[in-house]
Design a protein around this motif. Structure first.
Motif, PDB file in Angstrom:
ATOM      1  N   UNK A  17       0.848  -1.189   0.000  1.00  0.00           N
ATOM      2  CA  UNK A  17       0.000   0.000   0.000  1.00  0.00           C
ATOM      3  C   UNK A  17       0.883   1.238   0.000  1.00  0.00           C
ATOM      4  N   UNK A  18       0.456   2.257  -0.743  1.00  0.00           N
ATOM      5  CA  UNK A  18       1.229   3.482  -0.802  1.00  0.00           C
ATOM      6  C   UNK A  18       1.013   4.208  -2.106  1.00  0.00           C
ATOM      7  N   UNK A  19       1.864   5.191  -2.365  1.00  0.00           N
ATOM      8  CA  UNK A  19       1.771   6.037  -3.552  1.00  0.00           C
ATOM      9  C   UNK A  19       2.300   5.267  -4.763  1.00  0.00           C
ATOM     10  N   UNK A  20       1.491   5.158  -5.799  1.00  0.00           N
ATOM     11  CA  UNK A  20       1.896   4.409  -6.999  1.00  0.00           C
ATOM     12  C   UNK A  20       3.082   5.052  -7.709  1.00  0.00           C
ATOM     13  N   UNK A  21       3.377   6.328  -7.427  1.00  0.00           N
ATOM     14  CA  UNK A  21       4.466   7.023  -8.111  1.00  0.00           C
ATOM     15  C   UNK A  21       5.790   6.942  -7.367  1.00  0.00           C
ATOM     16  N   UNK A  22       5.819   6.358  -6.193  1.00  0.00           N
ATOM     17  CA  UNK A  22       7.037   6.332  -5.391  1.00  0.00           C
ATOM     18  C   UNK A  22       8.162   5.617  -6.142  1.00  0.00           C
TER      19      UNK A  22
END
Length: 234
Positions: A117-122
């Motif tokens: 889970x998290x920001x897809x752009x990281x």
């Protein structure tokens, strides 16, 4: 205090919606459970779009790494893993990611898919041969969506597949007057875009030099309207 960008504001709204408000509804939507007419049309449309996006990928993905950006419950991730891909599946919703991990385990694909889970752009997610964003950009303004694609293109070697909400009179009316789900389940506003204009802007975007629009397909399934696009290295 640093400025919060529009992308970050909308990202927070989406996380709240999918993780706290409508996770159960989306689990049902992406399952085989019986649905009412409206949600059934959304399910049918999403399945048709998923099939289109999958058709743009090689049948044999062995040895290739694919990012499923905004993976939800992991239907695309599982389909790509069955073709041999190593999949990184990212979603803002911890609840949906946990459910996707369970579905992948039931399919015997836990080792092929890394859910998080998290920001897809990281940038920490790595580099990829292909990136798929199914209905992951539809809540963002065109400038933010293009910036997201530019960010991902720097770490992608072959293609980026994505969907947008096409600007049609019916879609604009639906999203002005109440949309797809009951009041308590409503998502953050979807941003309809003129696909022809978006295509021109993508091909002129300085951060996307060396990329070009490939195949496109529009899916209209009563209450689901989506436009799939392929972006490939030229």
């Amino acid at each position: 205090m640093s400025e919060i960008l529009p992308y970050e504001i909308r990202r927070g709204e989406i996380e709240t919606y999918f993780d706290r408000t409508a996770s159960d509804a989306w689990k049902r939507l992406t399952s085989d459970a019986p649905l009412g007419r409206i949600r059934a049309s959304v399910r049918a449309g999403r399945e048709a779009m998923r099939d289109f996006l999958l058709s743009l990928l090689p049948q044999d993905l062995t040895g290739l790494c694919v990012l499923d950006a905004g993976c939800g419950t992991g239907a695309l991730s599982i389909a790509m893993a069955k073709r041999g891909a190593r999949v990184v599946a990212i979603d803002l919703s911890q609840t949906l990611v946990a459910h996707g991990r369970e579905l992948a385990a039931a399919a015997g694909l836990s080792d092929a898919i890394r859910f998080a889970s998290g920001d897809m752009l990281a940038g920490g997610h790595g580099r990829f041969d292909h990136v798929v964003l199914m209905d992951s950009l539809i809540h963002y303004e065109p400038n933010d969506a293009m910036a997201a694609l530019a960010s991902l293109s720097a770490r992608t070697t072959r293609s980026i597949l994505f969907t947008v909400a096409p600007k049609t009179p019916m879609l604009q009316m639906m999203h002005r007057t109440g949309r797809l789900f009951p009041r308590g389940d409503r998502a953050p506003a979807i941003v309809p875009v003129a696909t022809g204009r978006l295509r021109e802007r993508l091909e002129a975007h300085p951060g996307l030099a060396g990329w070009e629009v490939g195949a496109e397909r529009r899916i209209a399934s009563v209450f689901y309207k989506s436009h799939g696009m392929e972006f490939v290295r030229s």
